[in-house]
Write an enzyme that holds these catalytic residues in place. Structure first.
Site, mmCIF file in Angstrom:
data_model
loop_
_atom_site.group_PDB
_atom_site.id
_atom_site.type_symbol
_atom_site.label_atom_id
_atom_site.label_comp_id
_atom_site.label_asym_id
_atom_site.label_seq_id
_atom_site.Cartn_x
_atom_site.Cartn_y
_atom_site.Cartn_z
ATOM 1 N N GLU A 21 24.353 30.906 36.940
ATOM 2 C CA GLU A 21 25.684 31.349 37.352
ATOM 3 C C GLU A 21 26.182 30.536 38.542
ATOM 4 O O GLU A 21 27.366 30.206 38.625
ATOM 5 C CB GLU A 21 25.664 32.834 37.715
ATOM 6 C CG GLU A 21 25.412 33.752 36.549
ATOM 7 C CD GLU A 21 25.353 35.198 36.974
ATOM 8 O OE1 GLU A 21 26.340 35.913 36.754
ATOM 9 O OE2 GLU A 21 24.308 35.602 37.529
ATOM 10 N N TYR A 53 52.647 36.909 49.913
ATOM 11 C CA TYR A 53 51.539 37.147 48.982
ATOM 12 C C TYR A 53 51.024 35.877 48.341
ATOM 13 O O TYR A 53 49.917 35.854 47.825
ATOM 14 C CB TYR A 53 51.887 38.197 47.930
ATOM 15 C CG TYR A 53 53.242 38.082 47.291
ATOM 16 C CD1 TYR A 53 53.470 37.200 46.251
ATOM 17 C CD2 TYR A 53 54.288 38.882 47.717
ATOM 18 C CE1 TYR A 53 54.702 37.109 45.657
ATOM 19 C CE2 TYR A 53 55.531 38.792 47.127
ATOM 20 C CZ TYR A 53 55.746 37.900 46.092
ATOM 21 O OH TYR A 53 56.971 37.805 45.505
ATOM 22 N N ILE A 72 28.146 39.866 43.606
ATOM 23 C CA ILE A 72 29.599 39.997 43.675
ATOM 24 C C ILE A 72 30.005 41.037 44.715
ATOM 25 O O ILE A 72 31.127 41.023 45.207
ATOM 26 C CB ILE A 72 30.233 40.287 42.294
ATOM 27 C CG1 ILE A 72 29.673 41.543 41.660
ATOM 28 C CG2 ILE A 72 30.078 39.088 41.384
ATOM 29 C CD1 ILE A 72 30.360 41.941 40.354
ATOM 30 N N GLU A 73 29.082 41.915 45.091
ATOM 31 C CA GLU A 73 29.364 42.858 46.178
ATOM 32 C C GLU A 73 29.699 42.101 47.462
ATOM 33 O O GLU A 73 30.594 42.496 48.212
ATOM 34 C CB GLU A 73 28.157 43.777 46.411
ATOM 35 C CG GLU A 73 27.937 44.820 45.338
ATOM 36 C CD GLU A 73 27.099 44.345 44.146
ATOM 37 O OE1 GLU A 73 26.634 45.199 43.381
ATOM 38 O OE2 GLU A 73 26.914 43.117 43.959
ATOM 39 N N LYS A 99 33.881 40.671 36.752
ATOM 40 C CA LYS A 99 33.169 39.585 36.098
ATOM 41 C C LYS A 99 33.348 39.856 34.599
ATOM 42 O O LYS A 99 32.664 40.717 34.036
ATOM 43 C CB LYS A 99 31.700 39.630 36.516
ATOM 44 C CG LYS A 99 30.903 38.393 36.220
ATOM 45 C CD LYS A 99 29.434 38.627 36.551
ATOM 46 C CE LYS A 99 29.067 38.055 37.891
ATOM 47 N NZ LYS A 99 27.598 37.926 38.047
#
Length: 123
Positions: A21, A53, A72-73, A99
């Protein structure tokens, strides 16, 4: 409190637990909700009185593209904290990071983490 929603931010990045990954990368999808007072901007019609934005979207994309975390946390927390630190007007942020194609055998779903942070209460 007023809010701005930025949905469907899609970007290719290299965060993941597996070595593949971090080497090959994968797609991520992010939604961001910003809480702020937009009353001044509603009257002035000036971008200086709100959050641009486009800069938030660019920040999210940059963090996804350049980060190589195992979890991913950590990526979603980094995105939320970065927005709060760099955007004075934003009082609270919610970040949902997905994901869409996690490398999990026999699993066709997606993994999503949603995180809420505020300037007055970081956790």
């Amino acid at each position: 409190m007023d809010s701005i929603h930025l949905t469907g931010i899609r970007c290719y990045g290299y965060t993941g637990y597996l070595a593949e990954e971090q080497l090959l990368g994968q797609w991520f999808e992010v939604d961001v909700k910003l809480w702020l007072d937009i009353s001044t901007a509603a009257k002035s019609d000036a971008i200086e009185d709100t959050v641009d934005y486009r800069s938030i979207i660019a920040k999210v994309q940059h963090l996804i593209k350049t980060s190589k975390f195992a979890l991913i946390e950590r990526l979603v927390a980094t995105i939320a904290d970065s927005i709060l630190i760099e955007c004075d007007r934003v009082l609270r942020v919610q970040v949902s990071l997905s994901k869409p194609a996690p490398p999990i055998p026999d699993f066709g779903g997606k993994i999503t983490i949603e995180l809420n942070r505020s300037k007055s209460n970081p956790f």
